[in-house]
Design a protein around this motif. Sequence first.
Motif, PDB file in Angstrom:
ATOM      1  N   SER A 157       0.818  -1.213   0.000  1.00 38.20           N
ATOM      2  CA  SER A 157       0.000   0.000   0.000  1.00 38.20           C
ATOM      3  C   SER A 157       0.850   1.261   0.000  1.00 38.20           C
ATOM      4  O   SER A 157       0.406   2.316  -0.427  1.00 38.20           O
ATOM      5  CB  SER A 157      -0.958   0.015   1.190  1.00 38.20           C
ATOM      6  OG  SER A 157      -0.255   0.178   2.402  1.00 38.20           O
ATOM      7  N   CYS A 158       2.070   1.173   0.468  1.00 35.91           N
ATOM      8  CA  CYS A 158       2.948   2.344   0.524  1.00 35.91           C
ATOM      9  C   CYS A 158       3.698   2.581  -0.780  1.00 35.91           C
ATOM     10  O   CYS A 158       4.523   3.478  -0.852  1.00 35.91           O
ATOM     11  CB  CYS A 158       3.940   2.189   1.679  1.00 35.91           C
ATOM     12  SG  CYS A 158       3.164   2.299   3.294  1.00 35.91           S
ATOM     13  N   GLN A 159       3.415   1.818  -1.800  1.00 40.30           N
ATOM     14  CA  GLN A 159       4.102   1.982  -3.070  1.00 40.30           C
ATOM     15  C   GLN A 159       3.392   2.963  -3.992  1.00 40.30           C
ATOM     16  O   GLN A 159       3.927   3.338  -5.021  1.00 40.30           O
ATOM     17  CB  GLN A 159       4.262   0.629  -3.765  1.00 40.30           C
ATOM     18  CG  GLN A 159       5.211  -0.279  -3.020  1.00 40.30           C
ATOM     19  CD  GLN A 159       5.336  -1.644  -3.671  1.00 40.30           C
ATOM     20  OE1 GLN A 159       4.698  -1.930  -4.675  1.00 40.30           O
ATOM     21  NE2 GLN A 159       6.155  -2.498  -3.107  1.00 40.30           N
ATOM     22  N   GLU A 160       2.185   3.380  -3.614  1.00 40.18           N
ATOM     23  CA  GLU A 160       1.461   4.326  -4.448  1.00 40.18           C
ATOM     24  C   GLU A 160       2.087   5.705  -4.330  1.00 40.18           C
ATOM     25  O   GLU A 160       2.591   6.083  -3.290  1.00 40.18           O
ATOM     26  CB  GLU A 160      -0.005   4.381  -4.017  1.00 40.18           C
ATOM     27  CG  GLU A 160      -0.736   3.080  -4.250  1.00 40.18           C
ATOM     28  CD  GLU A 160      -2.181   3.165  -3.809  1.00 40.18           C
ATOM     29  OE1 GLU A 160      -2.734   4.281  -3.798  1.00 40.18           O
ATOM     30  OE2 GLU A 160      -2.740   2.135  -3.460  1.00 40.18           O
ATOM     31  N   LYS A 161       2.018   6.468  -5.432  1.00 44.82           N
ATOM     32  CA  LYS A 161       2.558   7.815  -5.435  1.00 44.82           C
ATOM     33  C   LYS A 161       1.402   8.798  -5.598  1.00 44.82           C
ATOM     34  O   LYS A 161       0.448   8.532  -6.316  1.00 44.82           O
ATOM     35  CB  LYS A 161       3.543   7.993  -6.588  1.00 44.82           C
ATOM     36  CG  LYS A 161       4.847   7.224  -6.405  1.00 44.82           C
ATOM     37  CD  LYS A 161       5.781   7.467  -7.545  1.00 44.82           C
ATOM     38  CE  LYS A 161       6.408   8.826  -7.362  1.00 44.82           C
ATOM     39  NZ  LYS A 161       7.445   9.108  -8.361  1.00 44.82           N
ATOM     40  N   ALA A 162       1.518   9.916  -4.933  1.00 43.75           N
ATOM     41  CA  ALA A 162       0.520  10.973  -5.092  1.00 43.75           C
ATOM     42  C   ALA A 162       0.636  11.555  -6.497  1.00 43.75           C
ATOM     43  O   ALA A 162       1.729  11.615  -7.066  1.00 43.75           O
ATOM     44  CB  ALA A 162       0.755  12.061  -4.059  1.00 43.75           C
ATOM     45  N   PRO A 163      -0.488  12.017  -7.041  1.00 42.16           N
ATOM     46  CA  PRO A 163      -0.420  12.673  -8.363  1.00 42.16           C
ATOM     47  C   PRO A 163       0.513  13.892  -8.298  1.00 42.16           C
ATOM     48  O   PRO A 163       0.617  14.557  -7.254  1.00 42.16           O
ATOM     49  CB  PRO A 163      -1.865  13.107  -8.621  1.00 42.16           C
ATOM     50  CG  PRO A 163      -2.700  12.284  -7.702  1.00 42.16           C
ATOM     51  CD  PRO A 163      -1.837  11.946  -6.525  1.00 42.16           C
ATOM     52  N   ASP A 164       1.162  14.183  -9.402  1.00 48.57           N
ATOM     53  CA  ASP A 164       2.113  15.296  -9.438  1.00 48.57           C
ATOM     54  C   ASP A 164       1.480  16.611  -9.008  1.00 48.57           C
ATOM     55  O   ASP A 164       2.104  17.413  -8.307  1.00 48.57           O
ATOM     56  CB  ASP A 164       2.733  15.431 -10.829  1.00 48.57           C
ATOM     57  CG  ASP A 164       3.702  14.298 -11.148  1.00 48.57           C
ATOM     58  OD1 ASP A 164       4.237  13.688 -10.185  1.00 48.57           O
ATOM     59  OD2 ASP A 164       3.925  14.022 -12.336  1.00 48.57           O
ATOM     60  N   SER A 165       0.226  16.833  -9.404  1.00 53.64           N
ATOM     61  CA  SER A 165      -0.435  18.095  -9.045  1.00 53.64           C
ATOM     62  C   SER A 165      -0.624  18.208  -7.527  1.00 53.64           C
ATOM     63  O   SER A 165      -0.451  19.284  -6.946  1.00 53.64           O
ATOM     64  CB  SER A 165      -1.780  18.224  -9.761  1.00 53.64           C
ATOM     65  OG  SER A 165      -2.626  17.129  -9.425  1.00 53.64           O
ATOM     66  N   LEU A 166      -0.964  17.109  -6.872  1.00 48.08           N
ATOM     67  CA  LEU A 166      -1.127  17.118  -5.424  1.00 48.08           C
ATOM     68  C   LEU A 166       0.220  17.324  -4.740  1.00 48.08           C
ATOM     69  O   LEU A 166       0.336  18.115  -3.801  1.00 48.08           O
ATOM     70  CB  LEU A 166      -1.769  15.814  -4.950  1.00 48.08           C
ATOM     71  CG  LEU A 166      -1.896  15.635  -3.441  1.00 48.08           C
ATOM     72  CD1 LEU A 166      -2.757  16.741  -2.834  1.00 48.08           C
ATOM     73  CD2 LEU A 166      -2.477  14.270  -3.114  1.00 48.08           C
TER      74      LEU A 166
END
Length: 79
Positions: A56-65
């Motif tokens: 679950s910690c492998q997801e990245k926030a969108p660049d805009s966020l």
Amino acid sequence: MTDCGCEKAKAELEEYLHRELSDEDFRDVSDHLENCPDCNGEHLVGLTLLQKLQRSCQEKAPDSLRQAILDRLDGAATH
């Protein structure tokens, strides 16, 4: 084979899962887990939770966020 006992195995389970024990302690806990269904069950639960958390910690926030957060942090630092 050295059986460290349930108390030590359960107390060191978190460190065992993260490979943070000395080689000797790791072997002792491993030996115990092989022969104790109760402790092995707790180990499997901990291992499952650890694996799910790692995935679950492998997801990245969108660049805009990410940029919006960095901009707000920069703004807060200058005030």
